[in-house]
Design an enzyme around this catalytic site. Structure first.
Site, PDB file in Angstrom:
ATOM      1  N   HIS A  59       0.855  -1.183   0.000  1.00 34.14           N
ATOM      2  CA  HIS A  59       0.000   0.000   0.000  1.00 34.14           C
ATOM      3  C   HIS A  59       0.896   1.240   0.000  1.00 34.14           C
ATOM      4  O   HIS A  59       2.057   1.191   0.429  1.00 34.14           O
ATOM      5  CB  HIS A  59      -0.897   0.010   1.236  1.00 34.14           C
ATOM      6  CG  HIS A  59      -1.982  -1.013   1.193  1.00 34.14           C
ATOM      7  ND1 HIS A  59      -3.063  -0.967   2.036  1.00 34.14           N
ATOM      8  CD2 HIS A  59      -2.156  -2.120   0.418  1.00 34.14           C
ATOM      9  CE1 HIS A  59      -3.861  -1.986   1.779  1.00 34.14           C
ATOM     10  NE2 HIS A  59      -3.326  -2.706   0.794  1.00 34.14           N
ATOM     11  N   GLU A  61       1.017   3.845   1.853  1.00 29.31           N
ATOM     12  CA  GLU A  61       1.539   4.240   3.167  1.00 29.31           C
ATOM     13  C   GLU A  61       2.750   3.393   3.553  1.00 29.31           C
ATOM     14  O   GLU A  61       3.759   3.907   4.043  1.00 29.31           O
ATOM     15  CB  GLU A  61       0.472   4.062   4.259  1.00 29.31           C
ATOM     16  CG  GLU A  61      -0.793   4.820   4.039  1.00 29.31           C
ATOM     17  CD  GLU A  61      -1.874   3.992   3.357  1.00 29.31           C
ATOM     18  OE1 GLU A  61      -1.598   3.385   2.284  1.00 29.31           O
ATOM     19  OE2 GLU A  61      -2.999   3.949   3.867  1.00 29.31           O
ATOM     20  N   CYS A  89      -6.200   1.640   5.998  1.00 30.83           N
ATOM     21  CA  CYS A  89      -6.849   0.398   6.414  1.00 30.83           C
ATOM     22  C   CYS A  89      -6.245  -0.039   7.758  1.00 30.83           C
ATOM     23  O   CYS A  89      -5.320   0.598   8.283  1.00 30.83           O
ATOM     24  CB  CYS A  89      -6.634  -0.676   5.357  1.00 30.83           C
ATOM     25  SG  CYS A  89      -4.905  -1.211   5.201  1.00 30.83           S
ATOM     26  N   CYS A  92      -2.371  -0.736   7.537  1.00 24.08           N
ATOM     27  CA  CYS A  92      -1.573   0.487   7.484  1.00 24.08           C
ATOM     28  C   CYS A  92      -1.659   1.267   8.787  1.00 24.08           C
ATOM     29  O   CYS A  92      -0.660   1.828   9.245  1.00 24.08           O
ATOM     30  CB  CYS A  92      -2.004   1.340   6.299  1.00 24.08           C
ATOM     31  SG  CYS A  92      -1.601   0.572   4.716  1.00 24.08           S
TER      32      CYS A  92
END
Length: 159
Positions: A59, A61, A89, A92
């Protein structure tokens, strides 16, 4: 992007993340972008890449925090701000807390998997030993439009 004579504002930081989200979309990834900032300087950049990297943890992040941690030589990102175009999410959010990110600034809410208030709020869980300051809704319409446009185009392509 960033003038050295001007401090980085939340809007400026989010605009940098938006540019990375646009790059993700061009690669066919969900358009999410993120940057990590320390003392006004961008030290980590990421855009979604789970498809490209065959990695469910890729992801935006996570990629931005990995780059920042490598630059600092420390997995703890104390004093840093993370800007991301979409509410993080659970995965993360956990990584943000483990990294000791001081501040999280995100754009659009994620009503399906958001873990900073939309579905659950891991950042406000009192049992956890670190609490990241959260600022939501920065350029939310622009961030949300990137996602809406991306998924609309994918639906039309399937017709």
């Amino acid at each position: 992007m960033q003038n050295a004579n001007q401090p980085l504002t939340d809007e400026t930081g989010m605009r940098a993340a938006i540019e990375l989200a646009k790059l993700a979309a061009l690669r066919g990834e969900v358009p999410v972008g993120a940057i990590v900032v320390k003392e006004g300087v961008i030290i980590g950049r990421g855009s979604n890449a789970p498809i490209e990297h065959h990695d469910p943890s890729a992801h935006a992040e996570i990629i931005a925090m990995r780059e920042a941690a490598a630059l600092l030589g420390n997995y703890r990102l104390v004093g840093c701000t993370l800007y991301v175009t979409l509410e993080p999410c659970a995965m993360c959010s956990g990584a943000i807390q483990h990294a000791r990110i001081a501040r999280l600034v995100y754009g659009a809410q994620d009503p399906k998997t958001g873990a900073c208030g939309s579905v659950v709020d891991l950042m406000a869980e009192p049992k956890l030993n670190h609490h990241t300051e959260v600022v939501s809704g920065v350029l939310a319409q622009e961030c949300g439009a990137l996602l809406s446009d991306f998924f609309r185009a994918r639906r039309l392509a399937k017709l």
